[in-house]
Design a protein around this motif. Structure first.
Motif, mmCIF file in Angstrom:
data_model
loop_
_atom_site.group_PDB
_atom_site.id
_atom_site.type_symbol
_atom_site.label_atom_id
_atom_site.label_comp_id
_atom_site.label_asym_id
_atom_site.label_seq_id
_atom_site.Cartn_x
_atom_site.Cartn_y
_atom_site.Cartn_z
ATOM 1 N N ILE A 12 0.845 -1.211 0.000
ATOM 2 C CA ILE A 12 0.000 0.000 0.000
ATOM 3 C C ILE A 12 0.872 1.249 0.000
ATOM 4 N N LEU A 13 1.920 1.250 0.837
ATOM 5 C CA LEU A 13 2.828 2.397 0.897
ATOM 6 C C LEU A 13 3.586 2.564 -0.421
ATOM 7 N N ALA A 14 3.999 1.454 -1.014
ATOM 8 C CA ALA A 14 4.778 1.518 -2.252
ATOM 9 C C ALA A 14 3.951 2.061 -3.402
ATOM 10 N N VAL A 15 2.698 1.630 -3.519
ATOM 11 C CA VAL A 15 1.887 2.066 -4.654
ATOM 12 C C VAL A 15 1.512 3.544 -4.520
ATOM 13 N N PHE A 16 1.326 4.011 -3.277
ATOM 14 C CA PHE A 16 1.061 5.442 -3.092
ATOM 15 C C PHE A 16 2.301 6.274 -3.426
ATOM 16 N N SER A 17 3.466 5.823 -2.980
ATOM 17 C CA SER A 17 4.702 6.550 -3.287
ATOM 18 C C SER A 17 4.976 6.563 -4.784
ATOM 19 N N MET A 18 4.569 5.495 -5.484
ATOM 20 C CA MET A 18 4.810 5.415 -6.911
ATOM 21 C C MET A 18 4.178 6.582 -7.669
ATOM 22 N N THR A 19 2.984 7.013 -7.264
ATOM 23 C CA THR A 19 2.293 8.088 -7.978
ATOM 24 C C THR A 19 2.385 9.438 -7.275
ATOM 25 N N ALA A 20 2.580 9.443 -5.945
ATOM 26 C CA ALA A 20 2.657 10.711 -5.223
ATOM 27 C C ALA A 20 4.026 11.356 -5.340
ATOM 28 N N GLU A 21 5.094 10.547 -5.399
ATOM 29 C CA GLU A 21 6.446 11.075 -5.473
ATOM 30 C C GLU A 21 7.001 11.070 -6.889
ATOM 31 N N HIS A 22 6.416 10.289 -7.776
ATOM 32 C CA HIS A 22 6.923 10.168 -9.138
ATOM 33 C C HIS A 22 5.732 10.112 -10.089
ATOM 34 N N ARG A 23 6.038 10.278 -11.363
ATOM 35 C CA ARG A 23 5.010 10.075 -12.370
ATOM 36 C C ARG A 23 5.489 8.929 -13.272
ATOM 37 N N VAL A 24 5.263 7.683 -12.793
ATOM 38 C CA VAL A 24 5.696 6.498 -13.514
ATOM 39 C C VAL A 24 4.827 6.317 -14.751
ATOM 40 N N ARG A 25 5.468 6.037 -15.859
ATOM 41 C CA ARG A 25 4.707 5.789 -17.083
ATOM 42 C C ARG A 25 3.884 4.514 -16.941
ATOM 43 N N ARG A 26 2.644 4.598 -17.394
ATOM 44 C CA ARG A 26 1.704 3.470 -17.316
ATOM 45 C C ARG A 26 1.588 2.944 -15.881
ATOM 46 N N TRP A 27 1.480 3.881 -14.950
ATOM 47 C CA TRP A 27 1.345 3.479 -13.555
ATOM 48 C C TRP A 27 0.073 2.665 -13.327
ATOM 49 N N GLN A 28 -0.923 2.841 -14.206
ATOM 50 C CA GLN A 28 -2.167 2.099 -14.033
ATOM 51 C C GLN A 28 -1.926 0.587 -14.103
ATOM 52 N N VAL A 41 0.927 -1.000 -13.445
ATOM 53 C CA VAL A 41 1.664 -1.415 -12.251
ATOM 54 C C VAL A 41 0.713 -1.547 -11.067
ATOM 55 N N ALA A 42 -0.165 -0.548 -10.911
ATOM 56 C CA ALA A 42 -1.137 -0.600 -9.813
ATOM 57 C C ALA A 42 -2.087 -1.783 -9.985
ATOM 58 N N LEU A 43 -2.462 -2.073 -11.215
ATOM 59 C CA LEU A 43 -3.352 -3.209 -11.457
ATOM 60 C C LEU A 43 -2.659 -4.525 -11.115
ATOM 61 N N ARG A 46 -11.535 -5.071 -1.335
ATOM 62 C CA ARG A 46 -10.378 -4.691 -0.533
ATOM 63 C C ARG A 46 -9.165 -4.405 -1.413
ATOM 64 N N ALA A 47 -8.974 -5.208 -2.448
ATOM 65 C CA ALA A 47 -7.825 -4.999 -3.332
ATOM 66 C C ALA A 47 -7.906 -3.652 -4.048
ATOM 67 N N LEU A 48 -9.080 -3.359 -4.581
ATOM 68 C CA LEU A 48 -9.243 -2.075 -5.278
ATOM 69 C C LEU A 48 -9.154 -0.898 -4.310
ATOM 70 N N THR A 49 -9.725 -1.064 -3.127
ATOM 71 C CA THR A 49 -9.752 0.044 -2.162
ATOM 72 C C THR A 49 -8.377 0.320 -1.578
ATOM 73 N N LEU A 50 -7.628 -0.731 -1.271
ATOM 74 C CA LEU A 50 -6.361 -0.558 -0.572
ATOM 75 C C LEU A 50 -5.149 -0.461 -1.499
ATOM 76 N N ILE A 51 -5.292 -0.783 -2.778
ATOM 77 C CA ILE A 51 -4.154 -0.712 -3.700
ATOM 78 C C ILE A 51 -4.407 0.296 -4.820
ATOM 79 N N TYR A 52 -5.463 0.061 -5.604
ATOM 80 C CA TYR A 52 -5.659 0.933 -6.762
ATOM 81 C C TYR A 52 -6.088 2.344 -6.352
#
Length: 378
Positions: free
Chosen positions: A87-103, A105-107, A133-139
């Motif tokens: 959960i922490l990693a996926v939030f940092s992925m988009t909040a601290e960076h703009r990863v290409r095709r992050w969708q 990765v999150a999926l 739970r998966a969609l709420t806590l990850i995506y």
């Protein structure tokens, strides 16, 4: 500024260290008490602990690159069944960076969460609840992270824009001060130096007294204008010092210094906008100062008159044949700089007018401007 930067850096390091401690708290104790599990069955305790420590360490570099935290958190979820680091990693992925095709990765992390949650022996096995739970806590944290990233970028852009506007405003204020100081001081000093030279060459006590009195009056007037200028600069709603009404005084002083001037002034008293009126005054002042320096024996025509919705102001000097045999009027010394015409051009442009300067066919020089009585957009 350095203290502020150090404080921000210290705060971000503290947050990252707290997240690393939280990851350890979620992984190591559960492994030690045998509460952890993996997708492929039980795993030795040592590897689980090592994976937990590595995942915690990736929290310290999540602001530089998101991939170590993403890979380590996914491995921790699969090997130890701990999904909080993910959960922490996926939030940092988009909040601290703009990863290409992050969708995507999150999926992919959402699918891992679903699989871990589904095989978890300590939770229900409802596919519907596992998906929610998966969609709420990850995506959803990934989506929120993009909003946080956009907000932070907007704040940075706004701060940069504010700094740029402050620098432009400060630069314009410096230019305004430079124009006013140049026009006030140069005109006054030129007149005083010219009168001082005339006083040195004359032997008549009465004429000397008149010239020294003129020097004194000009110095007092210059100090008064500087005082008014400083007052204007200290007040946001301050008014500019002199206007077109003072052109008569300028011409009178120039005539007293020996210049031959014809004046045509057709401006209603108080009928010009203050900025336009002040620009007319400064143009005439600069024109007469240039005549004193470069063509004191010429004949000068000063014009300031309203024509329609514009005011035309000019200073034109023409060689005087009567003085062809020799110069009879002392030339004022040139103080150098060359900022006078540039300052007048800036004043006219700020008033939405047109400025012209250059030699005339008769061998003289013209300094002229046409200024609108109201702004085109008004």
């Amino acid at each position: 500024m350095w203290r502020k930067w150090a404080s921000i850096r210290h705060r971000t390091w503290f947050v990252d260290a707290a997240l690393a401690a939280a990851v350890i708290a979620f992984t190591i104790p559960t492994t030690l008490i045998g509460y952890s599990f993996s997708l492929w069955g039980g795993t030795p305790g040592g590897p689980e602990i090592a994976i937990g420590v590595i995942t915690a360490a990736t929290m310290l570099v999540r602001r530089r690159t998101p991939w170590p935290a993403i890979v380590a958190s996914a491995a921790c979820a699969c090997a130890a069944g701990q999904v909080v680091p993910m959960i922490l990693a996926v939030f940092s992925m988009t909040a601290e960076h703009r990863v290409r095709r992050w969708q995507y990765v999150a999926l992919a992390l959402t699918v891992i969460y679903f699989a871990v949650d589904y095989v978890n022996p300590h939770t229900d096995h409802s596919v519907y609840l596992n998906i929610v739970r998966a969609l709420t806590l990850i995506y959803l944290p990934a989506v929120v992270g993009t909003w946080v990233y956009a907000y932070r970028r907007l704040i940075r852009d706004l701060r940069v824009g504010v700094r740029e506007r402050e620098e432009v405003a400060a630069s314009e204020e410096r230019r305004k001060i430079a124009r006013e100081m140049h026009d006030t001081v140069t005109h006054a000093v030129t007149t005083m130096v010219l009168n001082a030279g005339m006083a040195r060459d004359t032997i008549e006590p009465g004429e000397i007294r008149d010239l020294t009195a003129a020097i004194e009056d000009k110095g007092v007037q210059a100090l008064g204008e500087l005082r008014e200028l400083l007052t204007v600069l200290r007040r946001e709603d301050g008014d500019l010092a002199e206007g077109s009404e003072a052109i008569v005084r300028l011409v009178g002083e120039a005539r007293a210094g020996g210049l031959q001037i014809d004046l045509r002034l057709d401006v209603p008293p108080g009928g010009l906008p203050r900025q336009v009126s002040h620009a007319c005054y400064r143009l005439v002042q600069e024109g007469l100062s240039n005549v004193r320096k470069h063509a004191p024996d010429s004949r000068v025509q000063v014009t300031c008159e309203v024509t329609g919705d514009q005011v035309a102001v000019s200073v034109v000097d023409t060689p005087n044949p009567a003085h062809a045999g020799g110069r009879t009027v002392r030339a004022a010394p040139s103080l150098g700089g060359g900022y006078g015409l540039a300052g007048i051009r800036e004043r006219v442009c700020l008033a939405q007018g047109r400025f012209v300067s250059g030699p005339t066919p008769e061998g003289g020089f013209v300094l002229a401007a046409r200024l609108p009585l109201r702004r085109p957009d008004g």
